[in-house]
Design an enzyme around this catalytic site. Structure first.
Site, PDB file in Angstrom:
ATOM      1  CG  HIS A   1      -0.180  -0.021   2.579  1.00 42.60           C
ATOM      2  ND1 HIS A   1       0.388   0.948   3.267  1.00 42.60           N
ATOM      3  CD2 HIS A   1       0.054  -1.085   3.415  1.00 42.60           C
ATOM      4  CE1 HIS A   1       0.925   0.608   4.426  1.00 42.60           C
ATOM      5  NE2 HIS A   1       0.836  -0.663   4.233  1.00 42.60           N
ATOM      6  CG  ASP A   2      -0.235   4.313   1.292  1.00 48.67           C
ATOM      7  OD1 ASP A   2      -1.318   5.043   0.807  1.00 48.67           O
ATOM      8  OD2 ASP A   2      -0.627   3.675   2.255  1.00 48.67           O
TER       9      ASP A   2
ATOM     10  N   GLY B   1       5.163  -1.154   2.639  1.00 44.69           N
ATOM     11  CA  GLY B   1       4.144  -0.014   2.564  1.00 44.69           C
ATOM     12  C   GLY B   1       5.103   1.531   2.533  1.00 44.69           C
TER      13      GLY B   1
END
Length: 257
Positions: free
Chosen positions: A119-120, A137
């Site tokens: 994520h991200d 992440g």
């Protein structure tokens, strides 16, 4: 163009010439651009935007929820550019609400089997992720980076343009542009990625300037502040050295030295 066994949500938007293989599942709020090929047994969840000319192979999972306990179902997205290749069992997660809200992949990247992008993460252009390479992440990866097989990057780290992370290397700090990271428990700098720079058309004099900057930063035995002053002097005639300086100044974790 779309196999009869594929399941496509009515709220998904696919360009007219998108191909979708057998038993693939495309969820709501997914947008797929022209010329993209979705192989069999692929799962794509939204919100996800995929550009043109991508090829997603069997059993890839694209746009799934963030694997983060801080994620509580808020609307986040995955944004993928053009002409990327995602091989078998690649997993790419959407962003988180407190991490910027989006995972982004640029253009012309190769993601080989079992690669994971968490994520991200923000991945640039023309990168290669070899088998089983993984990003935790919030990692930022610049253009032309190569991640060798079974390499991994700790959350919130940055990898600069043209860097090379060797096989099995675990990166726990920021890696400046052009630098090779080699395996020694946790990776450490091993020189500059001169072979990659040659392949991309860098002239010998330009590579020599980058190598001199590397020696200043890593081999001269200088404290970081003093090494930075010397790099600043070298940057007057080199955009590449200036790029290294800019990277150092933007580093939020410790610089790998």
């Amino acid at each position: 163009m779309i196999h009869a066994s594929a399941q496509i949500d009515p709220k998904a938007r696919l360009a007219d010439n998108v191909q979708v293989g057998a038993f693939s599942v495309i969820g709501a709020d997914v947008e797929i651009g022209a010329g993209t090929v979705i192989g069999p047994h692929v799962v794509i969840e939204g919100p996800t935007r995929i550009g043109e000319g991508n090829h997603i192979h069997s059993f890839a999972s694209i746009g799934g929820d963030a694997q983060d306990k801080k994620y509580h179902g808020e609307r986040t997205e995955l944004i993928i550019g053009d002409n990327n290749v995602f091989r078998e069992f690649v997993t790419i997660n959407r962003g988180t609400g407190d991490g910027g809200g989006a995972t982004r992949i640029g253009n012309d990247n190769w993601f080989l089997a079992y690669v994971h992008i968490a994520h991200d993460c923000q991945v640039g252009n023309h990168t290669v992720f070899s088998n089983n390479a993984s990003l935790a992440g919030h990692v930022e990866v610049g253009d032309w980076v190569i991640m060798a097989g079974f390499s991994g990057v700790h959350q919130f780290c940055k990898i600069g343009d043209h860097a090379f992370v060797g096989m099995g290397c675990l990166v726990g700090a920021d890696v400046p542009p052009f630098v090779i990271m080699g395996k020694q428990e946790h990776g450490r700098p091993r020189g500059i990625n001169s072979e990659g720079l040659k392949r991309r058309g860098f002239e010998p004099e330009r590579i020599a300037t980058i190598r001199r900057a590397y020696r200043t930063l890593y081999m001269a035995g200088l404290p970081l502040a003093e090494a930075r002053e010397r790099l600043n002097e070298q940057a007057g005639s080199s955009e590449d050295v200036q790029a290294m300086l800019d990277f150092i100044d933007s580093s939020e974790r410790s610089l790998k030295r």
